[in-house]
Design an enzyme around this catalytic site. Structure first.
Site, PDB file in Angstrom:
ATOM      1  CE1 TYR A  53       6.291   2.241 -12.669  1.00 33.80           C
ATOM      2  CE2 TYR A  53       7.392   4.210 -13.445  1.00 33.80           C
ATOM      3  CZ  TYR A  53       7.371   3.103 -12.634  1.00 33.80           C
ATOM      4  OH  TYR A  53       8.419   2.858 -11.785  1.00 33.80           O
ATOM      5  CG  LEU A 240       8.683  10.430   0.444  1.00 36.64           C
ATOM      6  CD1 LEU A 240       7.666  11.462  -0.050  1.00 36.64           C
ATOM      7  CD2 LEU A 240       9.373  10.929   1.703  1.00 36.64           C
ATOM      8  N   GLY A 243       4.649   6.622   0.346  1.00 41.50           N
ATOM      9  CA  GLY A 243       3.873   7.662   1.018  1.00 41.50           C
ATOM     10  C   GLY A 243       3.801   7.537   2.524  1.00 41.50           C
ATOM     11  N   GLY A 247       3.608  10.658   6.679  1.00 46.51           N
ATOM     12  CA  GLY A 247       2.791  10.685   7.886  1.00 46.51           C
ATOM     13  C   GLY A 247       1.294  10.629   7.635  1.00 46.51           C
TER      14      GLY A 247
END
Length: 350
Positions: A53, A240, A243, A247
């Protein structure tokens, strides 16, 4: 905040694990400081990072997130004991990390030392193998026929795994790491590491973190069942779906600065018509029950039997607060029924 055992380690971790992979590209040191302070003040005691990362992974972003955490620790050394710190060694395929070669015993020892320097700490609580040397059914390779298993040299991979375990044992005995875990691995990978540790009296695998969400639940039930019965902590990453389940990408939207507006190493394989329709369905359920789509997805993930701690990441403090609040929200039977109705319609949308 609720706390649960991290496998057989004797450590208790919060049901929320703070993911950090945006720190260094989408987030600054100041952003990270704010997120760390907020998470710790609100009961989070589990932080996950990786040498690879920040993301998207590039030679320039390599090691940036660990360096940011190390900077915070250098200013707050007395707080090191407040949390369980996890990091990961990158698997093969990135030419700027140890020549892109496979994980080896020598590579483990070198990578641990380099992570310790960047993190500015004397020990790592949980050291994870970011992905295995063999090709595994992750990163959109889970459909039948995409990869094969019968032509894999099991003996060679088992020997590699033993060498890795022996290096991990060396690092544990030196006090550099306390426990080890897997990531983006399979049921066979878990059980082969357990077999080798039993046979050679080497450290036992503590955890595995794999992608898991309403859009990507391939580990349920078989791998998670194995984790429960073998006391291996199951740690969902990307709950999620990068992302999607917020939504914000519905119908092709690309908010400025969002991850889907950036180049991805494996491409935007989560961006499908079925994903778009599934997210719309989950968003409708969330609205009905007074939650954001992200909160619905996280509350569902937290409720799955066998999940230990869910790794969440945020690019702003407001997002972090919204996501953490989800773990105090209860999904009643009616909400679960409506969620599963959407799930059955789109069980494998990417």
């Amino acid at each position: 905040m609720k706390y649960v055992p991290l496998g057989r380690t004797g450590l208790d971790v919060s049901r929320v694990c703070l993911g950090t992979m945006t720190w260094g590209t989408q987030n600054t040191q100041a952003d990270a400081d704010i997120q760390l302070d907020y998470a710790l003040a609100n009961g989070v005691n589990f932080i996950d990072t990786a040498e690879m990362y920040s993301v998207p992974p590039t030679p320039e972003s390599y090691g940036k997130t660990e360096t940011i955490i190390g900077d915070w620790l250098s200013r707050n050394p007395s707080r090191r004991e407040e949390f369980v710190l996890a990091t990961k060694i990158a698997g093969p395929g990135l030419p700027y990390i140890r020549g892109g070669g496979p994980i080896t015993g020598e590579g483990v020892i070198t990578a641990v030392d380099e992570s310790l320097k960047r993190l500015q700490t004397d020990y790592i609580d949980l050291y994870q193998l970011h992905w295995p040397n063999r090709v595994s059914p992750h990163f959109a390779k889970h459909f039948p026929g995409h990869i094969t298993f019968s032509d894999v040299d099991r003996k060679a991979h088992s020997e590699q795994m033993l060498e890795i375990l022996q290096a991990i044992d060396t690092c544990i005995k030196a006090g550099k790491i306390r426990h080890y875990g897997l990531s983006d691995d399979t049921t066979w990978g878990i059980n082969e590491y357990i077999r080798l540790s039993d046979e050679h009296d080497l450290p036992r695998v503590a955890s595995i973190q794999n992608e898991f969400s309403l859009l990507h639940a391939k580990d349920w039930p078989y791998l998670i069942e194995n984790c429960v019965h073998e006391d291996v902590a199951y740690l969902p990453w990307s709950p999620l779906a990068a992302g999607a389940l917020t939504g914000k990408y519905i119908d092709g939207a690309r908010p400025q600065g969002s991850r889907w507006g950036m180049e991805h190493r494996h491409g935007l394989f989560r961006d499908t018509e079925h994903v778009n329709n599934a997210v719309k369905g989950y968003a409708d359920v969330a609205k009905k029950y007074g939650m954001t789509p992200a909160q619905l997805a996280l509350a569902w993930c937290d409720r799955v039997d066998g999940v230990t701690s869910t790794i969440i990441g945020a690019t702003s403090l407001d997002q972090l607060k919204e996501d953490m609040d989800a773990f105090d929200m209860l999904l009643n039977d009616d909400a679960m029924a409506e969620i599963m109705s959407v799930f059955r319609e789109y069980p494998v949308p990417f």
